[in-house]
Scaffold this motif. Structure first.
Motif, short mmCIF file in Angstrom:
data_model
loop_
_atom_site.label_atom_id
_atom_site.label_comp_id
_atom_site.label_asym_id
_atom_site.label_seq_id
_atom_site.Cartn_x
_atom_site.Cartn_y
_atom_site.Cartn_z
N GLY A 155 -57.23 48.68 124.72
CA GLY A 155 -55.82 48.38 124.66
C GLY A 155 -55.33 48.18 123.24
N GLU A 156 -56.15 47.54 122.42
CA GLU A 156 -55.79 47.33 121.02
C GLU A 156 -55.76 48.65 120.27
N GLN A 157 -56.68 49.55 120.59
CA GLN A 157 -56.66 50.86 119.94
C GLN A 157 -55.42 51.65 120.35
N GLN A 158 -54.98 51.51 121.60
CA GLN A 158 -53.75 52.20 122.03
C GLN A 158 -52.55 51.64 121.26
N MET A 159 -52.51 50.33 121.10
CA MET A 159 -51.44 49.72 120.32
C MET A 159 -51.48 50.22 118.87
N LEU A 160 -52.67 50.35 118.33
CA LEU A 160 -52.81 50.83 116.96
C LEU A 160 -52.35 52.27 116.84
N ALA A 161 -52.68 53.10 117.82
CA ALA A 161 -52.26 54.50 117.79
C ALA A 161 -50.73 54.61 117.83
N ILE A 162 -50.10 53.79 118.66
CA ILE A 162 -48.63 53.81 118.73
C ILE A 162 -48.05 53.28 117.43
N GLY A 163 -48.60 52.17 116.93
CA GLY A 163 -48.12 51.60 115.67
C GLY A 163 -48.27 52.56 114.52
N ARG A 164 -49.39 53.28 114.47
CA ARG A 164 -49.61 54.26 113.40
C ARG A 164 -48.54 55.34 113.43
N ALA A 165 -48.19 55.82 114.64
CA ALA A 165 -47.14 56.84 114.75
C ALA A 165 -45.79 56.29 114.32
N LEU A 166 -45.51 55.04 114.64
CA LEU A 166 -44.23 54.44 114.26
C LEU A 166 -44.09 54.30 112.75
N MET A 167 -45.20 54.20 112.05
CA MET A 167 -45.15 54.06 110.59
C MET A 167 -44.56 55.31 109.93
N ALA A 183 -56.57 48.11 131.44
CA ALA A 183 -56.41 47.14 132.50
C ALA A 183 -54.93 47.00 132.85
N PRO A 184 -54.62 46.65 134.12
CA PRO A 184 -53.21 46.57 134.54
C PRO A 184 -52.33 45.68 133.67
N LEU A 185 -52.83 44.53 133.23
CA LEU A 185 -52.02 43.64 132.41
C LEU A 185 -51.71 44.27 131.05
N ILE A 186 -52.67 45.03 130.51
CA ILE A 186 -52.43 45.71 129.24
C ILE A 186 -51.44 46.85 129.43
N VAL A 187 -51.55 47.55 130.56
CA VAL A 187 -50.61 48.62 130.86
C VAL A 187 -49.19 48.07 130.92
N GLN A 188 -49.02 46.95 131.59
CA GLN A 188 -47.71 46.32 131.67
C GLN A 188 -47.18 45.99 130.28
N GLN A 189 -48.05 45.47 129.44
CA GLN A 189 -47.64 45.11 128.08
C GLN A 189 -47.24 46.35 127.28
N ILE A 190 -48.02 47.42 127.41
CA ILE A 190 -47.73 48.65 126.68
C ILE A 190 -46.36 49.19 127.09
N PHE A 191 -46.07 49.18 128.38
CA PHE A 191 -44.79 49.73 128.84
C PHE A 191 -43.61 48.85 128.44
N GLU A 192 -43.81 47.57 128.39
CA GLU A 192 -42.74 46.70 127.90
C GLU A 192 -42.45 47.00 126.43
N ILE A 193 -43.50 47.27 125.66
CA ILE A 193 -43.30 47.59 124.24
C ILE A 193 -42.63 48.95 124.09
N LEU A 194 -43.01 49.93 124.91
CA LEU A 194 -42.36 51.23 124.86
C LEU A 194 -40.87 51.11 125.17
#
Length: 254
Positions: A155-167, A183-194
């Motif tokens: 999940g942290e690597q997915q956040m990093l990949a998105i953050g890297r693209a935003l840079m 994991a489902p809780l991380i998926v929920q967090q990712i979609f809230e951030i998107l």
């Protein structure tokens, strides 16, 4: 899933926004195998558009063609009405297209901060405001800024990949299966951030195996089957369609 093609639909009660990205009659091959067979779709400024389909339908190929990683044998890719097919992927980054690939693809031996700075390589120097934005969206990355990317959780690597693209200050962000393996809780967090990223003004084209999550976030959606668009409509209409619910949500159709 067998279905008759449906016309593209504008969001209910509102005029369609100006087109940011247009794919027109794309034909893309891997050797002798035709992966895309005349794919056409439009992403309007400020929209979230979901691209659904089974494995092998051509979703990742569509994103790779839009971002310049693959060249179509026929058809056109337009950004703000100007043709960009044939332009290299790094040049398209300069024009405002960011791509978060399937599998995250972080630089495993670089720190979180170094990964993020790589996302801003097109700029002479990273904008501190962009780094602040990423750390605000993903506080865990701020906490782990000195940690090696390959040691982060999925999940942290997915956040990093998105953050890297935003840079790279993208106007359009292409995301390929951002929830895969999480994991489902991380998926929920990712979609809230998107959702927040889109609210801040970034247009999203999303390939996602979790059709329910994708359509809940999206304004509109397209369905691919074996390299062709077979359905397109408002996200709410697609989510309510019994064919979609049977094919992607596991519901029976009576």
């Amino acid at each position: 899933m067998e279905s008759d093609p449906l016309p593209s639909a504008e969001p209910s009660g509102a005029a369609a926004p100006p087109a940011l990205l247009e794919l027109r009659d794309l034909h893309v091959f891997y050797g002798a195998i035709e992966a895309l067979k005349g794919v056409s779709l439009t992403v309007g400024e400020g929209e979230v558009v979901a691209l659904l389909g089974a494995n092998g339908a051509g979703k990742s190929t569509t994103l790779k063609t839009a971002s310049g990683m693959l060249a179509p044998r026929a058809g056109e890719v337009l950004l703000h009405g100007e043709r960009v097919d044939g332009i290299t992927s790094h040049e398209l980054v300069q024009l405002g297209i960011g791509h978060v690939p399937e599998g995250r693809r972080v630089f495993p031996r670089m720190t979180v901060l170094e990964n993020l700075r790589m996302g801003a390589y097109r700029l002479r120097r990273p904008d501190p405001a962009d780094l602040d934005r990423v750390f605000t969206l993903f506080p865990v990355l701020a906490e782990r800024r000195k940690q090696i990317g390959g040691t982060l959780s999925g999940g942290e690597q997915q956040m990093l990949a998105i953050g890297r693209a935003l840079m790279g200050k993208p106007e359009l962000l292409l995301l390929d299966e951002p929830s895969m393996g999480l994991a489902p809780l991380i998926v929920q967090q990712i979609f809230e951030i998107l959702k927040e990223i889109n609210a801040q003004g970034t247009t999203l084209l999303l390939v996602e195996q979790n059709a329910s999550r994708a359509l809940a976030l999206a304004d509109r959606g397209y369905v691919l089957e074996t390299g062709s668009v077979v359905m397109s409509d408002d996200a709410d209409a697609l989510l309510a369609d019994p064919r979609i619910r049977a094919a992607y949500l596991g519901e029976s159709v009576e």
